[in-house]
Motif scaffolding. Structure first.
Motif, PDB file in Angstrom:
ATOM      1  N   PRO A 115       0.825  -1.219   0.000  1.00 52.01           N
ATOM      2  CA  PRO A 115       0.000   0.000   0.000  1.00 52.01           C
ATOM      3  C   PRO A 115       0.853   1.260   0.000  1.00 52.01           C
ATOM      4  CG  PRO A 115       0.071  -0.952   2.196  1.00 52.01           C
ATOM      5  CD  PRO A 115       0.743  -1.947   1.287  1.00 52.01           C
ATOM      6  N   ILE A 116       0.260   2.371  -0.415  1.00 45.03           N
ATOM      7  CA  ILE A 116       0.959   3.649  -0.389  1.00 45.03           C
ATOM      8  C   ILE A 116       1.415   3.976   1.026  1.00 45.03           C
ATOM      9  CG2 ILE A 116       0.707   6.140  -0.730  1.00 45.03           C
ATOM     10  CD1 ILE A 116       0.893   4.725  -3.329  1.00 45.03           C
ATOM     11  N   VAL A 117       0.522   3.773   1.973  1.00 44.89           N
ATOM     12  CA  VAL A 117       0.826   4.051   3.376  1.00 44.89           C
ATOM     13  C   VAL A 117      -0.048   3.150   4.242  1.00 44.89           C
ATOM     14  CG1 VAL A 117      -0.883   5.895   3.557  1.00 44.89           C
ATOM     15  CG2 VAL A 117       1.097   5.912   5.081  1.00 44.89           C
ATOM     16  N   THR A 118       0.452   2.764   5.406  1.00 40.93           N
ATOM     17  CA  THR A 118      -0.319   1.963   6.346  1.00 40.93           C
ATOM     18  C   THR A 118      -0.733   2.830   7.533  1.00 40.93           C
ATOM     19  OG1 THR A 118       1.607   1.277   7.657  1.00 40.93           O
ATOM     20  CG2 THR A 118       1.048  -0.055   5.708  1.00 40.93           C
ATOM     21  N   GLU A 119      -1.631   2.304   8.348  1.00 42.05           N
ATOM     22  CA  GLU A 119      -2.065   3.046   9.530  1.00 42.05           C
ATOM     23  C   GLU A 119      -0.893   3.349  10.454  1.00 42.05           C
ATOM     24  OE1 GLU A 119      -5.581   1.600  11.570  1.00 42.05           O
ATOM     25  OE2 GLU A 119      -6.193   0.540   9.743  1.00 42.05           O
ATOM     26  N   ASP A 120       0.021   2.410  10.586  1.00 39.19           N
ATOM     27  CA  ASP A 120       1.182   2.606  11.454  1.00 39.19           C
ATOM     28  C   ASP A 120       2.118   3.683  10.924  1.00 39.19           C
ATOM     29  OD1 ASP A 120       0.272   0.647  13.154  1.00 39.19           O
ATOM     30  OD2 ASP A 120       1.465  -0.950  12.229  1.00 39.19           O
ATOM     31  N   GLN A 121       2.102   3.902   9.604  1.00 37.90           N
ATOM     32  CA  GLN A 121       3.002   4.881   8.999  1.00 37.90           C
ATOM     33  C   GLN A 121       2.437   6.295   9.010  1.00 37.90           C
ATOM     34  OE1 GLN A 121       3.378   2.907   5.202  1.00 37.90           O
ATOM     35  NE2 GLN A 121       5.358   2.007   5.733  1.00 37.90           N
ATOM     36  N   LEU A 122       1.162   6.429   9.329  1.00 40.17           N
ATOM     37  CA  LEU A 122       0.569   7.760   9.367  1.00 40.17           C
ATOM     38  C   LEU A 122       1.151   8.570  10.511  1.00 40.17           C
ATOM     39  CD1 LEU A 122      -3.250   7.187   8.733  1.00 40.17           C
ATOM     40  CD2 LEU A 122      -1.594   8.192   7.172  1.00 40.17           C
ATOM     41  N   SER A 123       1.503   9.797  10.207  1.00 38.49           N
ATOM     42  CA  SER A 123       1.935  10.714  11.254  1.00 38.49           C
ATOM     43  C   SER A 123       0.704  11.299  11.935  1.00 38.49           C
ATOM     44  CB  SER A 123       2.788  11.827  10.648  1.00 38.49           C
ATOM     45  OG  SER A 123       2.039  12.549   9.679  1.00 38.49           O
ATOM     46  N   GLU A 124       0.929  12.157  12.899  1.00 31.93           N
ATOM     47  CA  GLU A 124      -0.186  12.848  13.525  1.00 31.93           C
ATOM     48  C   GLU A 124      -0.867  13.771  12.515  1.00 31.93           C
ATOM     49  OE1 GLU A 124      -1.588  12.845  16.758  1.00 31.93           O
ATOM     50  OE2 GLU A 124      -0.507  10.934  16.751  1.00 31.93           O
ATOM     51  N   ILE A 125      -2.142  13.982  12.681  1.00 31.00           N
ATOM     52  CA  ILE A 125      -2.866  14.926  11.838  1.00 31.00           C
ATOM     53  C   ILE A 125      -2.243  16.304  12.016  1.00 31.00           C
ATOM     54  CG2 ILE A 125      -5.092  16.049  11.449  1.00 31.00           C
ATOM     55  CD1 ILE A 125      -6.391  13.426  12.452  1.00 31.00           C
ATOM     56  N   SER A 126      -1.837  16.912  10.922  1.00 29.51           N
ATOM     57  CA  SER A 126      -1.133  18.189  10.990  1.00 29.51           C
ATOM     58  C   SER A 126      -2.072  19.379  11.063  1.00 29.51           C
ATOM     59  CB  SER A 126      -0.214  18.345   9.777  1.00 29.51           C
ATOM     60  OG  SER A 126       0.742  17.312   9.747  1.00 29.51           O
ATOM     61  N   SER A 127      -3.209  19.270  10.409  1.00 30.49           N
ATOM     62  CA  SER A 127      -4.176  20.356  10.408  1.00 30.49           C
ATOM     63  C   SER A 127      -5.513  19.804   9.956  1.00 30.49           C
ATOM     64  CB  SER A 127      -3.715  21.493   9.491  1.00 30.49           C
ATOM     65  OG  SER A 127      -4.544  22.615   9.636  1.00 30.49           O
ATOM     66  N   TRP A 128      -6.545  20.626  10.036  1.00 28.37           N
ATOM     67  CA  TRP A 128      -7.886  20.136   9.710  1.00 28.37           C
ATOM     68  C   TRP A 128      -8.801  21.325   9.430  1.00 28.37           C
ATOM     69  CZ3 TRP A 128     -12.058  21.582  12.767  1.00 28.37           C
ATOM     70  CH2 TRP A 128     -11.728  22.270  13.947  1.00 28.37           C
TER      71      TRP A 128
END
Length: 361
Positions: free
Chosen positions: A302-315
Motif C-alpha cells: 500500500p501507499i501508506v499503512t495506519e502505522d506509517q501515518l503521522s499525527e494529523i497536521s491540520s484540519w
C-alpha cells in the motif's frame, strides 16, 4: 450542489505539500457534480475563489438552465469583469469575459467540467497567453450581514503575492469573535511571509497565497489558505494553512473540541484515510495507464499503512466532511489531504460540536 474547476495548460500555521498539477484530484471534496445536474440547476449565484497565473480573484456565477453568467474581479484591482457562457449536457463549459466597454478580454474553456481533473484553460480571445488557474466554490451562508473580503500583500522584489480573508460588517460593528478571527488570519499570513526565504537568483522566487472558505455562517468559519512557494531547488511546494474559528464563542477550535473525550476517533480517521488513499492511487494509475496506452501496474504494498501515518497536521470543516492533512514525503504529497465524511466519525462527535451541527443540518 458543489463544483470545482481546475483550469490548466499543457505546456495551520502548519504547512502541507501538494503537487500543483494534481490539485484537482487532491481536493476531491470539491469535485464537480454531473453536467446534467448543472444544466438543470435553478437560478442563483455561487461565489468562487481562484487564481490565474498567480493573480487571485473572486467570482460570482449564476446559472439558468444551460446559461451561465456573472462577474469576477482580481483582488489587486477590484474592477468587475463580466462573464457569459454555456454549459452543455456533455460537461463543456465556455465562459467569455468582457471589460466595462463590452470588449472581450479573455475566455475560460473546460471540457468534461464534471470530471475529477477537467481539461480546462484560460486564454485571450484568440487563444494566446494560456495560463493555469483554479476556481473553487466558497461555502458562505451568513445571515447577519457579515461579508468576507479579500485583502492583499505584495512585494515584487521578493515575489510575494498574497491574498487573505477578512470579515467585514455591512453597516455595523464587528463582533469580538470576528475581530479576533481577522487578527488570527493576519498573523498566520504575516508569519508565512516572514518565514519565506527567497533564493539568491532574482526574479525566480515566488510566494503566492490564496484562500478558500470551506464553510462560513453566523457562528462558525473554517478557511484554508493555499500556498505556492518556490525559492530555487528541484521543485516548488504547494502548502496549506487552515483556521477554524467559533465566532459566537470567540475561540479558535482544536480537533479535540469536536470529539468526545477518550474516544478513539483517530483510529477511525486513520482507517478511512489509508483506504481512501489506496482507492485514489489505483484510480490515478488506471487513468495514467489509459492515457499512455498500457496496462495498469498493480502495487504489492500500500501507499501508506495506519502505522506509517503521522499525527494529523491540520484540519478544517466543510459541508460534507472533516478535512484532515498529513505531512507525507514529497513523492506521495498528493495524498496529504483527505476528506472524512461525517458519518465515518459521527459516533465519536460531541453532541453539540460544530461538526455535529453541520452533519445534522
Amino acid at each position: 450542489m458543489e463544483w470545482m474547476l481546475v483550469v490548466g495548460t499543457t505546456g495551520n500555521s502548519t504547512t502541507m505539500r501538494m503537487n500543483r498539477a494534481t490539485i484537482g484530484l487532491t481536493v476531491g471534496f470539491f469535485v464537480c457534480a454531473a453536467a446534467t445536474a448543472m444544466a438543470q440547476a435553478t437560478s442563483g449565484a455561487r461565489i468562487f475563489r481562484g487564481s490565474v497565473g498567480g493573480s487571485n480573484f473572486q467570482m460570482r456565477l449564476n446559472t439558468q438552465g444551460t446559461n451561465v453568467s456573472g462577474t469576477y474581479s482580481y483582488d489587486t484591482v477590484g474592477e468587475e469583469i463580466k462573464l457569459t457562457g454555456q454549459l452543455d449536457a456533455q460537461g463543456k463549459l465556455d465562459l467569455a469575459e468582457f471589460d466595462a466597454k463590452g470588449k472581450q478580454t479573455g475566455k475560460f474553456a473546460c471540457k468534461q467540467f464534471y470530471a475529477v481533473e477537467p481539461d480546462c484553460m484560460w486564454s485571450r480571445p484568440d487563444g494566446t497567453r494560456e495560463a493555469y488557474a483554479t476556481i473553487t466554490e466558497q461555502h458562505i451562508g451568513f445571515a447577519n450581514g457579515l461579508q468576507i473580503v479579500p485583502k492583499t500583500i505584495a512585494n515584487r522584489r521578493s515575489g510575494v503575492k498574497v491574498s487573505y480573508p477578512q470579515l467585514a460588517a455591512a453597516g455595523g460593528a464587528l463582533s469580538a469573535g470576528a475581530i479576533s478571527f481577522n487578527r488570527r488570519v493576519l498573523a498566520l499570513t504575516q508569519k508565512a511571509i516572514k518565514d519565506f526565504v527567497p533564493g539568491s537568483e532574482a526574479g525566480k522566487n515566488a510566494l503566492e497565497r490564496n484562500y478558500n472558505v470551506l464553510i462560513a455562517n453566523d457562528d462558525l468559519i473554517s478557511v484554508e489558505m493555499t500556498e505556492y512557494q518556490y525559492s530555487g531547488g528541484a521543485h516548488p511546494n504547494d502548502d496549506f494553512d487552515s483556521l477554524t474559528y467559533d465566532l459566537s464563542a470567540n475561540k479558535e477550535l482544536g480537533l479535540d473540541d469536536l470529539f468526545k473525550p477518550g474516544s478513539d476517533y483517530k483510529t477511525a480517521i486513520a482507517k478511512y484515510v489509508v483506504a481512501d488513499i489506496e482507492k485514489r492511487a489505483v484510480a490515478m494509475e488506471e487513468s495514467d495507464a489509459k492515457s499512455e496506452g498500457r496496462k495498469p501496474v498493480k502495487r504489492e504494498d500500500p501507499i501508506v499503512t495506519e502505522d506509517q501515518l503521522s499525527e494529523i497536521s491540520s484540519w478544517g470543516l466543510t459541508p460534507k466532511g472533516l478535512v484532515v492533512y498529513f505531512d507525507f514525503a514529497h513523492a506521495i504529497a498528493v495524498f496529504d489531504r483527505t476528506v472524512i465524511p461525517y458519518n465515518v466519525v459521527s459516533e465519536y462527535l460531541k453532541p453539540n460540536s460544530p461538526a455535529t451541527r453541520i452533519y445534522k443540518h
